[in-house]
Design a protein around this motif. Structure first.
Motif, mmCIF file in Angstrom:
data_model
loop_
_atom_site.group_PDB
_atom_site.id
_atom_site.type_symbol
_atom_site.label_atom_id
_atom_site.label_comp_id
_atom_site.label_asym_id
_atom_site.label_seq_id
_atom_site.Cartn_x
_atom_site.Cartn_y
_atom_site.Cartn_z
ATOM 1 N N LYS A 296 0.848 -1.201 0.000
ATOM 2 C CA LYS A 296 0.000 0.000 0.000
ATOM 3 C C LYS A 296 0.888 1.257 0.000
ATOM 4 C CE LYS A 296 -3.999 2.048 0.576
ATOM 5 N NZ LYS A 296 -4.803 2.188 -0.601
ATOM 6 N N VAL A 297 1.961 1.212 0.798
ATOM 7 C CA VAL A 297 2.885 2.348 0.867
ATOM 8 C C VAL A 297 3.498 2.590 -0.514
ATOM 9 C CG1 VAL A 297 5.063 3.182 1.856
ATOM 10 C CG2 VAL A 297 3.386 2.087 3.321
ATOM 11 N N LYS A 298 3.868 1.489 -1.186
ATOM 12 C CA LYS A 298 4.469 1.604 -2.524
ATOM 13 C C LYS A 298 3.540 2.358 -3.466
ATOM 14 C CE LYS A 298 6.518 -2.626 -3.165
ATOM 15 N NZ LYS A 298 6.722 -3.820 -3.943
ATOM 16 N N GLN A 299 2.255 1.948 -3.444
ATOM 17 C CA GLN A 299 1.283 2.599 -4.350
ATOM 18 C C GLN A 299 1.151 4.086 -4.013
ATOM 19 O OE1 GLN A 299 -2.348 0.411 -3.854
ATOM 20 N NE2 GLN A 299 -1.347 -1.513 -4.374
ATOM 21 N N LEU A 300 1.020 4.365 -2.714
ATOM 22 C CA LEU A 300 0.838 5.765 -2.303
ATOM 23 C C LEU A 300 2.053 6.620 -2.674
ATOM 24 C CD1 LEU A 300 -0.761 5.144 1.208
ATOM 25 C CD2 LEU A 300 -1.866 6.292 -0.708
ATOM 26 N N MET A 301 3.247 6.046 -2.490
ATOM 27 C CA MET A 301 4.464 6.795 -2.790
ATOM 28 C C MET A 301 4.614 7.019 -4.290
ATOM 29 S SD MET A 301 5.862 7.604 0.040
ATOM 30 C CE MET A 301 7.510 8.112 -0.368
ATOM 31 N N LEU A 302 4.156 6.047 -5.058
ATOM 32 C CA LEU A 302 4.224 6.167 -6.515
ATOM 33 C C LEU A 302 3.322 7.326 -6.967
ATOM 34 C CD1 LEU A 302 5.222 4.841 -9.174
ATOM 35 C CD2 LEU A 302 3.077 3.565 -9.209
ATOM 36 N N SER A 310 13.082 1.338 -6.514
ATOM 37 C CA SER A 310 14.443 1.389 -5.964
ATOM 38 C C SER A 310 14.600 2.505 -4.924
ATOM 39 C CB SER A 310 15.453 1.599 -7.094
ATOM 40 O OG SER A 310 15.138 2.796 -7.773
ATOM 41 N N ASP A 311 13.691 3.501 -4.972
ATOM 42 C CA ASP A 311 13.759 4.581 -3.970
ATOM 43 C C ASP A 311 13.315 4.089 -2.595
ATOM 44 O OD1 ASP A 311 14.533 6.605 -5.692
ATOM 45 O OD2 ASP A 311 12.471 7.040 -6.288
ATOM 46 N N TYR A 313 13.654 0.855 -1.276
ATOM 47 C CA TYR A 313 14.314 -0.312 -0.688
ATOM 48 C C TYR A 313 15.775 -0.030 -0.354
ATOM 49 C CZ TYR A 313 10.399 -3.392 -1.678
ATOM 50 O OH TYR A 313 9.179 -3.978 -1.675
ATOM 51 N N THR A 314 16.200 -0.519 0.807
ATOM 52 C CA THR A 314 17.625 -0.628 1.092
ATOM 53 C C THR A 314 17.832 -2.132 1.044
ATOM 54 O OG1 THR A 314 17.390 1.154 2.668
ATOM 55 C CG2 THR A 314 19.441 -0.081 2.764
ATOM 56 N N GLU A 315 18.356 -2.586 -0.081
ATOM 57 C CA GLU A 315 18.368 -4.037 -0.360
ATOM 58 C C GLU A 315 18.673 -4.862 0.869
ATOM 59 O OE1 GLU A 315 17.270 -5.563 -2.812
ATOM 60 O OE2 GLU A 315 17.024 -3.908 -4.198
ATOM 61 N N PRO A 316 17.972 -5.974 1.145
ATOM 62 C CA PRO A 316 16.761 -6.395 0.438
ATOM 63 C C PRO A 316 15.484 -5.907 1.120
ATOM 64 C CG PRO A 316 17.485 -8.159 1.866
ATOM 65 C CD PRO A 316 18.371 -6.969 2.159
ATOM 66 N N LYS A 317 15.640 -4.985 2.099
ATOM 67 C CA LYS A 317 14.465 -4.624 2.891
ATOM 68 C C LYS A 317 13.847 -3.299 2.462
ATOM 69 C CE LYS A 317 15.028 -4.726 7.325
ATOM 70 N NZ LYS A 317 15.817 -4.609 8.539
ATOM 71 N N ILE A 324 12.585 7.055 4.605
ATOM 72 C CA ILE A 324 11.614 7.544 3.597
ATOM 73 C C ILE A 324 11.356 9.032 3.836
ATOM 74 C CG2 ILE A 324 9.183 7.394 2.860
ATOM 75 C CD1 ILE A 324 10.459 4.945 1.843
ATOM 76 N N GLU A 325 11.237 9.420 5.112
ATOM 77 C CA GLU A 325 11.000 10.833 5.439
ATOM 78 C C GLU A 325 12.182 11.688 5.006
ATOM 79 O OE1 GLU A 325 8.131 10.577 9.379
ATOM 80 O OE2 GLU A 325 10.281 10.792 9.637
ATOM 81 N N LYS A 326 13.376 11.152 5.252
ATOM 82 C CA LYS A 326 14.591 11.899 4.912
ATOM 83 C C LYS A 326 14.642 12.142 3.403
ATOM 84 C CE LYS A 326 19.500 11.632 5.899
ATOM 85 N NZ LYS A 326 20.602 10.823 6.329
#
Ligand code: SF4
Length: 374
Positions: A296-302, A310-311, A313-317, A324-326
């Motif tokens: 859900k976060v991915k969709q909202l951020m998109l 890639s924005d 994830y800090t691989e692999p998490k 994200i705030e920074k």
């Protein structure tokens, strides 16, 4: 490195304040910014924290009845009270018989309270000395902005007369004694900011009962080059610890650290069981945040930021809330993801009663992070 990072962040703040209050132009700022962005320590977060700071100043300026006098980065002196004493106010605002000074702190280690803060009061004193001949100033307010720690700005106000009285009766005699080397050392919480804190004998004595297990060296037994110093300090011992003494203190300090953490853990547990310890209370510990639903976060951020996968994830998490705030800005992320951020309370922490935080409530903690769903 932290000091250089802070200097860079301050420079950006100064540029932004200049444009916001009409003291400089956007063109000049863009030119300066393109150079600052080349610096290794630069991060986009600095733009956002400077914006937070500048927004605060704009809001503060709006509390004056007419447009206040505003100047960033003002050097002030208070040498009539503290020999060679000077400092720099990050921002000065004057209007309505009021002087308001603001200090921007870029660090995110220790939160600094402006209430009765001696450093802020000294800077305010310097500003008062500088501007009182030009403006009528009856009240002095001080603020500390630490956007990387909290959105809350710490503010404190006192009358200009009380500030002068403090300078006259409290600062002047102490500063004179310190300058002449005749003052007494007063170890306390403030020592964490002192450059000499590791070698300071008074502080070591406070924390280690140093005087109890080190032999007092009579002045006459000291080498000639140490004698004068010893007489001047009235201790018979030099003010700074030697490397040998520091090495001997380390095992004691380690044991003390262990004992202190056990003591703290014991009192914390006993207070959770309802026991009282005069002068202490429990407050909420540092909470941690996580995302409820990463998809859900991915969709909202998109949608809101055009963010690529890639924005996020800090691989692999998936990146943390703070990262994200920074990257995308705290205020906007807070708005877009307000239903997606889970706040998990930290374990209650011991704090002196004077601590500004609200007292821990077991009931409040039980319901923390719970939202009503329809
Ligand atoms: S460490 Fe020593 S010199 Fe520094 S503030 Fe504390 S008591 Fe004063």
């Amino acid at each position: 490195m932290y000091a250089e990072e802070g200097t860079l962040a301050h420079k950006i703040c100064e540029l932004m304040v200049g444009v916001r209050f009409g003291l400089s132009t956007q063109e000049k700022m863009d030119k300066a910014m393109s150079q600052l962005k080349q610096q290794e320590l630069y991060s986009d977060e600095m733009l956002r924290t400077a914006e937070f700071y500048t927004d605060y100043l704009s809001e503060k300026a709006n509390t004056f009845h007419s447009t206040p006098f505003v100047r960033p980065e003002v050097r002030v002196e208070f040498t009539e009270f503290v020999p060679e004493g000077f400092g720099t106010c990050d921002c000065i605002m004057i209007g309505d018989d009021r002087l308001h000074i603001t200090d921007y702190k870029h660090g995110k280690g220790v939160r600094v309270d402006s209430k009765d803060n001696p450093q802020m009061k000294l800077y305010a004193l310097g500003a008062l000395i500088k501007y009182r001949p030009l403006y009528k100033i009856e009240r002095v307010s001080m603020a500390i902005v630490q956007p990387r720690i909290s959105d809350d700005v710490s503010e404190f106000e006192m009358s200009a007369d009380d500030l002068m009285k403090w300078a006259e009766e409290y600062v002047r005699p102490r500063a004179k004694a310190a300058y002449e080397g005749t003052g007494t050392f007063c170890p306390g919480d403030h020592c964490r900011f002192c450059k000499g804190k590791i070698q300071c004998r008074a502080r070591a004595e406070k924390y280690s009962a140093y005087a109890d297990f080190k032999d007092f060296i009579p002045v006459d037994n000291l080498p000639a080059d140490k004698k004068e110093e010893a007489i001047r300090t009235n201790t018979g011992m030099p003010k700074l610890l030697t490397n040998q003494e520091l090495a001997e203190l380390l095992p004691v300090a380690r044991d003390l650290k262990q004992w202190a953490s056990e003591l703290e853990e014991y009192i914390r547990g006993a207070m959770l069981d309802g026991q009282q310890f005069p002068g202490w209370k429990l407050v909420d510990g540092r909470s941690s945040r996580s995302f409820k639903d990463e998809e859900k976060v991915k969709q909202l951020m998109l949608i809101a930021f055009g963010a690529a996968e890639s924005d996020l994830y800090t691989e692999p998490k998936f990146k943390s809330v703070a990262d994200i705030e920074k990257q995308f800005g705290k205020a906007k992320v807070g708005k877009v993801l307000k239903d997606q951020i889970l706040k998990t309370p930290g374990k209650p922490t011991l704090a002196p009663e004077s601590d500004g935080r609200a007292e821990f409530s077991a009931a409040g903690s039980d319901f923390a992070g719970v939202t009503t769903s329809k």
